[in-house]
Design an enzyme around this catalytic site. Structure first.
Site, PDB file in Angstrom:
ATOM      1  N   SER A 137     -25.069  -1.777  -5.943  1.00 41.65           N
ATOM      2  CA  SER A 137     -25.139  -0.343  -5.633  1.00 41.65           C
ATOM      3  C   SER A 137     -24.583  -0.077  -4.243  1.00 41.65           C
ATOM      4  CB  SER A 137     -26.611   0.073  -5.683  1.00 41.65           C
ATOM      5  OG  SER A 137     -26.798   1.330  -5.103  1.00 41.65           O
ATOM      6  N   TYR A 187     -36.384  -1.474  -3.337  1.00 46.12           N
ATOM      7  CA  TYR A 187     -35.368  -1.478  -4.392  1.00 46.12           C
ATOM      8  C   TYR A 187     -33.992  -1.827  -3.801  1.00 46.12           C
ATOM      9  CZ  TYR A 187     -31.495   0.480  -6.979  1.00 46.12           C
ATOM     10  OH  TYR A 187     -30.265   0.639  -7.566  1.00 46.12           O
ATOM     11  N   LYS A 202     -31.200  -5.328  -4.169  1.00 45.79           N
ATOM     12  CA  LYS A 202     -29.763  -5.377  -4.475  1.00 45.79           C
ATOM     13  C   LYS A 202     -29.054  -6.290  -3.465  1.00 45.79           C
ATOM     14  CE  LYS A 202     -29.671  -2.894  -8.168  1.00 45.79           C
ATOM     15  NZ  LYS A 202     -29.474  -3.559  -9.459  1.00 45.79           N
TER      16      LYS A 202
HETATM   17  C1  UD1 Z   1     -30.683   7.010  -5.715  1.00 43.45           C
HETATM   18  C2  UD1 Z   1     -31.148   5.954  -4.775  1.00 43.45           C
HETATM   19  C3  UD1 Z   1     -30.152   4.823  -4.807  1.00 43.45           C
HETATM   20  C4  UD1 Z   1     -30.074   4.258  -6.201  1.00 43.45           C
HETATM   21  C5  UD1 Z   1     -29.758   5.365  -7.192  1.00 43.45           C
HETATM   22  C6  UD1 Z   1     -29.994   4.811  -8.570  1.00 43.45           C
HETATM   23  C7  UD1 Z   1     -32.407   7.153  -3.054  1.00 43.45           C
HETATM   24  C8  UD1 Z   1     -32.453   7.517  -1.627  1.00 43.45           C
HETATM   25  N1  UD1 Z   1     -31.326   6.493  -3.443  1.00 43.45           N
HETATM   26  O1  UD1 Z   1     -29.418   7.459  -5.265  1.00 43.45           O
HETATM   27  O2  UD1 Z   1     -30.570   3.809  -3.932  1.00 43.45           O
HETATM   28  O3  UD1 Z   1     -29.085   3.274  -6.271  1.00 43.45           O
HETATM   29  O4  UD1 Z   1     -30.608   6.488  -7.022  1.00 43.45           O
HETATM   30  O5  UD1 Z   1     -29.902   5.773  -9.537  1.00 43.45           O
HETATM   31  O6  UD1 Z   1     -33.313   7.458  -3.792  1.00 43.45           O
HETATM   32  N2  UD1 Z   1     -31.191  15.582  -5.248  1.00 43.45           N
HETATM   33  C9  UD1 Z   1     -31.674  16.864  -5.157  1.00 43.45           C
HETATM   34  N3  UD1 Z   1     -32.669  17.242  -5.997  1.00 43.45           N
HETATM   35  C10 UD1 Z   1     -33.209  16.412  -6.929  1.00 43.45           C
HETATM   36  C11 UD1 Z   1     -32.706  15.101  -7.027  1.00 43.45           C
HETATM   37  C12 UD1 Z   1     -31.708  14.706  -6.162  1.00 43.45           C
HETATM   38  O7  UD1 Z   1     -31.205  17.657  -4.327  1.00 43.45           O
HETATM   39  O8  UD1 Z   1     -34.131  16.829  -7.643  1.00 43.45           O
HETATM   40  C13 UD1 Z   1     -30.085  15.158  -4.366  1.00 43.45           C
HETATM   41  C14 UD1 Z   1     -30.423  14.001  -3.464  1.00 43.45           C
HETATM   42  O9  UD1 Z   1     -30.947  14.454  -2.252  1.00 43.45           O
HETATM   43  C15 UD1 Z   1     -29.057  13.347  -3.305  1.00 43.45           C
HETATM   44  C16 UD1 Z   1     -28.337  13.655  -4.609  1.00 43.45           C
HETATM   45  O10 UD1 Z   1     -29.041  14.729  -5.190  1.00 43.45           O
HETATM   46  O11 UD1 Z   1     -28.350  13.957  -2.279  1.00 43.45           O
HETATM   47  C17 UD1 Z   1     -28.326  12.496  -5.561  1.00 43.45           C
HETATM   48  O12 UD1 Z   1     -29.656  12.036  -5.738  1.00 43.45           O
HETATM   49  P1  UD1 Z   1     -30.027  10.910  -6.799  1.00 43.45           P
HETATM   50  O13 UD1 Z   1     -29.460  11.268  -8.115  1.00 43.45           O
HETATM   51  O14 UD1 Z   1     -31.496  10.670  -6.712  1.00 43.45           O
HETATM   52  O15 UD1 Z   1     -29.218   9.656  -6.305  1.00 43.45           O
HETATM   53  P2  UD1 Z   1     -29.186   8.932  -4.863  1.00 43.45           P
HETATM   54  O16 UD1 Z   1     -30.256   9.395  -3.987  1.00 43.45           O
HETATM   55  O17 UD1 Z   1     -27.813   9.062  -4.334  1.00 43.45           O
END
Ligand code: UD1
Length: 346
Positions: free
Chosen positions: A127, A154, A158
């Protein structure tokens, strides 16, 4: 005879899409999955798409004896793609031992079984989390960027798994590996027969968004609009899961064909473009015609402000490219969500 690939976590989101692409590229697939976060029905979806039913064994990769029996039963196995892992960031903070145990013991068991069963090719599901927040001069981030201290157990698993695999391949063991560092995989197969199926309330953006769009969740929270980005929301590199699945086929062909230049190679797998949460929401609304109920909420602890990948290495050396647009990815995720509703699942 078709070459046989062992896919751990093959009923999961990325594993199922990769199984489809492997079968369509002419491989035979054996899926091993403990079904802790997926369902055996996924095998039906794979069969409906490809017309070929992958072998399926309900086995936990931390169970060495059960895994050994799979290696014997399906010999010869040409290569392994290792997806099976616990992956919820928040849970990993609360239950670190579960994460360290599952994610490292599974990897060690597979590696131990490879030489004695004549399996030489190993692909690991890593990742971009290993880069943490890259320094500004390192964006888009290349494979050479330093790996930073992990934000969660987590993420640390990795990094540790990457190290375990690298040390083993460099020890003289007859094993070569490719570490694929994914950015943010999204979307679903165009058939809408397989897709992402989170248990309970989703943590990740896309399932939360499509569940909000269909009315399962009331409102999507945008975690922060005060980041140092053009619109204040976080930036990620969203890669279509079918493109990502195809990267595994390219990597497997590289290893099996002996085209790898080193015992361990690392490739970023993304689109090379950063998209903010707000841009993504607006793109979803535009390409599906659905108005999304969302609000700006506070930052989520541990979030990275911005990260997107430099994918030149995968493009130039593996000959792999992400070809699908964000619109196509989001439309496919929406079609999948609607199909789940039709099937009465959600
Ligand atoms: C997350 C993990 C990452 C992991 C990946 C696996 C964290 C900090 N990182 O990535 O280590 O490899 O999932 O799937 O958790 N967001 C919102 N609202 C929501 C959900 C997400 O605004 O309800 C935003 C988050 O702030 C982020 C983006 O959407 O900026 C993507 O979020 P997400 O899909 O959870 O992925 P990551 O955080 O990038």
């Amino acid at each position: 005879m078709k070459k046989r690939i062992l896919v751990t976590g093959g009923t999961g989101f990325i594993g199922s899409h990769t199984t489809v692409e492997l079968q369509e590229a002419g491989y035979d697939v054996v899926i091993v999955d403990n079904l802790s976060n997926s369902s055996a029905d996924v095998v039906d979806g794979i069969e409906a798409i490809t017309g070929q039913r992958p072998a399926f064994e309900k086995v936990d990769c931390t169970d060495y004896a059960a895994l050994e029996a799979v290696f014997k039963k399906y010999a010869p196995i040409e290569g392994i793609i290792h997806f099976a892992a616990s992956k919820a960031v928040g849970e990993s903070v609360l239950q670190p031992l579960k994460y360290y145990y599952n994610n490292t013991v599974s990897t060690i068991n597979l590696l131990r079984l490879m030489p004695e069963n004549g399996v030489k090719a190993f692909i690991f599901s890593s990742s971009c989390t290993v880069y943490g927040q890259p320094d500004p001069e390192n964006l888009p981030v290349t494979e050479e960027a330093p790996r930073k201290k992990a934000e969660s157990p987590y993420g640390n698993t990795k990094k540790i798994d990457e190290d375990i695999i690298t040390d083993f391949c460099h020890s003289g063991a007859p094993v070569s590996a490719i570490l694929l560092r994914y950015f943010n995989p999204i979307g679903a197969h165009p058939s809408a027969l397989i897709g992402e199926m989170p248990n309970g309330v989703p943590n990740n953006l896309i399932p939360y968004l499509t569940q909000t769009a269909i009315g399962i969740r009331e409102c999507l929270s945008v975690f922060g609009n005060d980041y140092n980005t053009p619109d204040g929301s976080c930036i990620r590199d969203y890669i279509y899961v079918v493109d990502l699945a195809k990267a595994h086929v390219a990597a497997m062909e590289r290893l099996i064909g002996g085209k790898n230049q080193e015992a361990v190679e690392v490739f970023n797998i993304g689109t090379g473009h950063g998209v903010s949460v707000l841009e993504l929401i607006h793109t979803f609304e535009k390409c599906t015609g659905v108005k999304l109920n969302y609000k700006i909420a506070g930052r989520r602890a541990g979030d990275i402000e911005k990260v997107w990948g430099n994918v030149d290495k995968a493009n130039n050396i593996m000959g792999w490219h992400a070809v699908h647009t964000l619109e196509e990815s989001l439309s496919s995720a929406w079609n999948w969500q609607k199909k789940l509703r039709e099937r009465g699942i959600m």
